[in-house]
Design a protein around this motif. Structure first.
Motif, mmCIF file in Angstrom:
data_model
loop_
_atom_site.group_PDB
_atom_site.id
_atom_site.type_symbol
_atom_site.label_atom_id
_atom_site.label_comp_id
_atom_site.label_asym_id
_atom_site.label_seq_id
_atom_site.Cartn_x
_atom_site.Cartn_y
_atom_site.Cartn_z
ATOM 1 N N VAL A 153 0.864 -1.180 0.000
ATOM 2 C CA VAL A 153 0.000 0.000 0.000
ATOM 3 C C VAL A 153 0.899 1.229 0.000
ATOM 4 N N SER A 154 0.722 2.116 -0.984
ATOM 5 C CA SER A 154 1.618 3.263 -1.112
ATOM 6 C C SER A 154 0.868 4.493 -1.610
ATOM 7 N N ALA A 155 1.506 5.621 -1.477
ATOM 8 C CA ALA A 155 0.949 6.892 -1.943
ATOM 9 C C ALA A 155 2.078 7.734 -2.502
ATOM 10 N N GLY A 156 1.732 8.679 -3.377
ATOM 11 C CA GLY A 156 2.765 9.506 -3.962
ATOM 12 C C GLY A 156 2.212 10.554 -4.905
ATOM 13 N N VAL A 157 3.057 10.957 -5.843
ATOM 14 C CA VAL A 157 2.720 12.031 -6.771
ATOM 15 C C VAL A 157 3.052 11.582 -8.192
#
Length: 250
Positions: free
Chosen positions: A235-239
């Motif tokens: 599970v990851s988040a970013g731009v």
């Protein structure tokens, strides 16, 4: 007074035009993206197993993931993407000692290197736009590589001190995966995203070495092979940087 009113009107018209342009561009379709993400790597199945009877237990704990990806739509909502992912999972060292026979006076400690798994995959994805949101669904295949972590256990059996070590080897194998991304446009060329991915790979490590040494100088060593199944949910988040406009009215 008249000049001030005209200036005010012109300023209002320009602000409205700029706002309209920004609104249109923020909703304008983009065909490609470059994305960087970071988050958590959650081991599943036998990769997380610490059962002493499981010879393929990975004993991995929750770790971290860092990935880079790029994609471009080639036919309507369907495109191709490539993804580079590196995940880091520590070994649950207390589990290494569960198979050792110990009495009340024995004292043992265990140390281990970490799992460091690198995957390079490519595959098709489907992009579904929803105003400023976009949902991407992907299927991936490629190559995974890692080194089976080396371990060290030291302690005593009564008055005899013992050191046991295993040294891991490197392996490359087929990697399979898939996932979802939810992106939100914050500007014409930039979006934030949240990802959910699974990775699966079956490794076979050959020519592993294991040795045991005691304080009295006796030593034993052996070589063997072992298999490990790597299965994680990341599970990851970013731009993401968006590019490749389908149309450009401005």
């Amino acid at each position: 007074m008249k000049q001030a009113i005209i200036t005010l009107l012109m300023s209002g018209i320009m602000t409205l035009a700029y706002g309209q342009k920004s609104f249109i561009l923020s909703h304008q379709d983009k065909k490609g993206f470059l994305m960087i993400s970071a988050g958590s790597s959650i081991p599943m199945g036998r990769f997380a197993s610490c059962l002493p009877t499981d010879t393929q237990a990975g004993m991995a704990s929750k770790g971290s993931t860092l990935n880079l990806s790029a994609g471009y739509r080639l036919l309507g909502p369907i495109g191709l993407m490539v993804r580079l992912d590196q995940q880091h999972n520590a070994i649950q060292t207390p589990a290494l000692l569960t198979n050792l026979y110990q009495n009340g006076t024995d004292r043992w400690i265990a140390t281990a290197e970490d799992w460091l798994i690198t995957t390079v995959m490519a595959g098709p994805y489907l992009s579904i736009p929803m105003s400023r949101f976009t949902l991407d669904m992907r299927l991936m295949a490629g190559q995974a590589s890692t080194v089976l972590p080396s371990t060290t256990m030291s302690g005593n059996y009564g008055a005899v001190s013992v050191l046991m070590q295993t040294k891991g080897t490197h392996d490359k194998t087929l990697a399979l995966g898939g996932g979802l991304s939810l992106r939100y446009r914050i500007s014409p060329g930039l979006s934030l995203h949240l990802n959910g991915d699974y990775n699966h790979a079956q490794f076979t490590f050959n020519n592993l070495s294991s040795s045991a040494e005691s304080i009295n100088g006796r030593s034993e060593s052996s070589r063997y092979s072992s298999a490990r199944t790597i299965y994680t949910i990341n599970v990851s988040a970013g731009v993401a940087l968006l590019f490749g406009s389908s149309t450009r009215p401005f």
